[in-house]
Each structure stands twice: as C-alpha cells, then as structure tokens.
Design a protein around this motif. Structure first.
Motif, mmCIF file in Angstrom:
data_model
loop_
_atom_site.group_PDB
_atom_site.id
_atom_site.type_symbol
_atom_site.label_atom_id
_atom_site.label_comp_id
_atom_site.label_asym_id
_atom_site.label_seq_id
_atom_site.Cartn_x
_atom_site.Cartn_y
_atom_site.Cartn_z
ATOM 1 N N HIS A 70 0.826 -1.205 0.000
ATOM 2 C CA HIS A 70 0.000 0.000 0.000
ATOM 3 C C HIS A 70 0.859 1.254 0.000
ATOM 4 C CE1 HIS A 70 0.684 -0.827 4.276
ATOM 5 N NE2 HIS A 70 0.318 0.405 4.580
ATOM 6 N N HIS A 72 1.433 3.785 2.080
ATOM 7 C CA HIS A 72 2.056 4.448 3.232
ATOM 8 C C HIS A 72 3.568 4.548 3.097
ATOM 9 C CE1 HIS A 72 -1.604 3.816 6.052
ATOM 10 N NE2 HIS A 72 -1.588 5.019 5.536
ATOM 11 N N ASP A 74 6.024 4.252 5.131
ATOM 12 C CA ASP A 74 6.900 3.237 5.733
ATOM 13 C C ASP A 74 6.969 1.980 4.857
ATOM 14 O OD1 ASP A 74 4.198 2.934 6.484
ATOM 15 O OD2 ASP A 74 4.705 1.666 8.190
ATOM 16 N N HIS A 75 6.131 1.899 3.844
ATOM 17 C CA HIS A 75 6.159 0.769 2.908
ATOM 18 C C HIS A 75 6.753 1.188 1.561
ATOM 19 C CE1 HIS A 75 3.551 -1.843 5.453
ATOM 20 N NE2 HIS A 75 3.353 -0.661 6.003
ATOM 21 N N HIS A 168 -7.411 -0.314 5.180
ATOM 22 C CA HIS A 168 -6.273 0.389 5.787
ATOM 23 C C HIS A 168 -5.852 1.555 4.885
ATOM 24 C CE1 HIS A 168 -2.626 0.959 8.089
ATOM 25 N NE2 HIS A 168 -1.907 0.812 6.996
ATOM 26 N N ASP A 187 -0.429 -4.399 5.899
ATOM 27 C CA ASP A 187 -1.023 -3.878 7.140
ATOM 28 C C ASP A 187 -2.500 -4.252 7.248
ATOM 29 O OD1 ASP A 187 1.388 -2.789 7.739
ATOM 30 O OD2 ASP A 187 0.742 -0.699 7.712
HETATM 31 ZN ZN LIG Z 1 0.139 1.173 6.592
#
Ligand SMILES: [Zn+2]
Length: 324
Positions: A70, A72, A74-75, A168, A187
């Motif tokens: 996804h 985000h 941090d990914h 999410h 997530d």
């Molecule tokens: Zn996430």
C-alpha cells in the motif's frame, strides 16, 4: 534477517520514531528476477538496513522488482531508489496515484482543513505540517506499474495472486501464494497491534470496506501469514475474528459516547475513546498519534453513519455528531 522458506527471506527494517518499531520486508528470490515486498521510509536508518541486507543476500538490483502492499511511506518510501528504471514497482491502481499525493502540498492542505472541521486546532495542523512522516518520508521520483485484483505475478517457482483489500488504505493489496499457502498481508492483518483504519477522501466508509476485506482473505487457505510489522505470526482465521471483535467493541464504544454526549466533535469523541498508547491522558498524546487516533475515530463515526445510527451537522465550521 530471517530465512522463512527456500528462497523466502524476511528483512527487518527499523522505523525510527514510529510505534510500529520495525517493518518486515519480504524477499522472494527467483532464478530470473527477484521480488521485494515493501521497503521502509525514505530515511537513512531504513536505507542503510535495506542496503546491508540486500547486499548480504547477494541480490542483483538489475534483476529486482518491488511490490508495495500500500501507499504508506513506511512501505513505499524507499522503492524508487532501490531499483533502476528497468525494475518494476508494483502497487494497486487505486493506491498508486495516492503515493504522489503524499508529496503534494495541496492534498495535505485539503486534509488538514478537513481535520480542522473535526476539531483540530490550527496550531496542531501547523505542527503536523513538517513532522508527519506520511508527508516527509514518502518516495521521491515516484513511478509505478498498476495492479488490479486477481492479477498474477510470477517469481521463481511461485505464482502470486493479487488480492485487493481496501480499508487500511483505499487500495491496500495482499499477495497470496496458493501452492505454499503464503499470505503477504501488509497492514491488512497484523498481530500484537491492530491495523489503523482511518478516514479517506476516496473511500467513503473505510471501516466498512476493511471489514469486507477481512472476509475476502478469510476464505484463503493460508499456512504462513506474513504481516508487515512485528515478528509475531499466527492463525489467520483466529486473528480475523479478534480484529472483528475489536472493531465491534470500538463501534459500540463510539456509539455510546455519541449517545451520552451529543454534539461533540470528532477530536472530543476520540479523546473519550480508549487508546492502547502509553500516555498520561489525551492532552499529552504526541501530535502524530493524535492525528492517527482522530482518523481512526472518524472511520468508526463514518461507519456508524453508513449504518444509519448517527449523523453529523456542521455548526460554525465544525462537524458535530448525534445519534439518529
Ligand atoms: Zn500502513
């Protein structure tokens, strides 16, 4: 770094300052090309850990592709700098455009304006402006190859099915390897912590979508569940029932807060909800955590509205919630 199966590795990427602590990045090694699943923030500690582990495993960057569960940061944060132009960066067609929005000031201005209507103060949204990692650690030079539900990727002897699981994020996607029973759950399903479900402009009832997406993966025959954060692994069906129960309780609690305190705004409602974060009280919540908490309260309020149990009214530019 942990070997999970023949040709399957888990790389551990530190997330400095995030309560999530680490990201699990998974690597499927193939003869022709290899696939890296999720990458870490565009920040030095993530970059160094990733470089070190890829080098230790002898990964040839010219034969590496990336799959992002996804949008985000941090990914997705490191993705464009880890592979040359010839390397693919896969992400769902719904989340792909959202990554560029994370570095678009206009999108943040719109989002923070919406949070002002939910009871955030101007000082708070100003404070978030340069501290929210979703904004500061998102990828630069973004490019991607869009995937849709049911698409298939092949790496080595593994055929991976794309399973769209909105909730999410609007276009969160899991990867399923039916032969081995692997599910890279991103997530969508986590252990120890509950995935954050917040309000999205492009997903009118994020929690409703999330609950539907839990049903989508519940049917899969999974032997090894591979979540994106923390070391815990466990049983899919059991975890899904815990997650459903968690949200049922949160919905009931949000509903009773609205019932007992009509005309509160979302910030005030969030302040009355229970949070697992170690903090003295709502006032001492770190700003970023408060932002996520209000987002999560909003997804519960939106779902209660979709169910016809509550409604909101804008009074002097602030949304106030009441039971029907
Ligand atoms: Zn996430």
């Amino acid at each position: 770094m942990e070997q999970l199966a023949n040709n399957l590795w888990r790389l551990e990427i530190p997330l400095v300052g995030s309560p999530l602590k680490t990201l699990n990045s998974y690597l499927i090694l193939g003869q022709e090309r290899s696939l890296l699943i999720d990458t870490g923030f565009r920040q030095r500690p993530c970059r160094e850990a990733m470089e070190e582990q890829l080098t230790a495993l002898g990964v040839d960057r010219n034969r590496l592709d990336i799959f992002l569960t996804h949008l985000h940061s941090d990914h997705a944060g490191l993705a464009p700098e880890l592979v040359p132009e010839s390397g693919k960066i896969y992400i769902s067609h719904t989340d792909g455009p959202g990554v560029s929005e994370a570095v678009d000031d206009d999108c943040w201005r719109r989002l923070y304006a919406a949070y002002l209507r939910e009871g955030f103060s101007k000082e708070e949204t100003d404070g978030l402006w340069n501290s929210n990692p979703a904004q500061t650690a998102a990828p630069k030079n973004w490019r991607y190859t869009p995937l849709k539900d049911g698409d298939v990727l092949t790496y080595g002897s593994h055929t991976l099915q794309c399973v769209l699981t909105p909730g999410h994020t609007p276009g969160h996607m899991c990867l399923y390897e039916p032969k081995e029973g692997w599910l890279f759950s991103g997530d969508h399903i986590l252990f120890h912590i509950t995935p954050n479900i917040c309000r999205w402009e492009r997903l009118p009832d994020a929690l409703g979508s999330y609950l539907e997406s839990l049903e989508r993966v519940e049917k899969l025959r999974v032997k090894l569940l591979l979540p994106a954060h923390r070391g815990e692994r466990g049983d899919l069906v059991q975890r899904i029932s815990e997650l459903k129960e968690h949200h049922a309780k949160r919905l009931a609690s949000a509903l009773s807060i609205v019932q007992q305190n009509p005309d509160l705004n979302a910030c005030e409602i969030a302040g009355l909800m229970q949070w697992s974060i170690r903090c003295r009280d709502w006032e001492s919540f770190p700003l970023t955590q408060k932002f996520f908490a209000v987002g999560e309260a909003l997804s519960h309020l939106d779902h209660l509205e979709a169910e016809g149990k509550i409604f909101h009214e804008e009074v002097c530019s602030i949304n106030r919630y009441r039971t029907v």
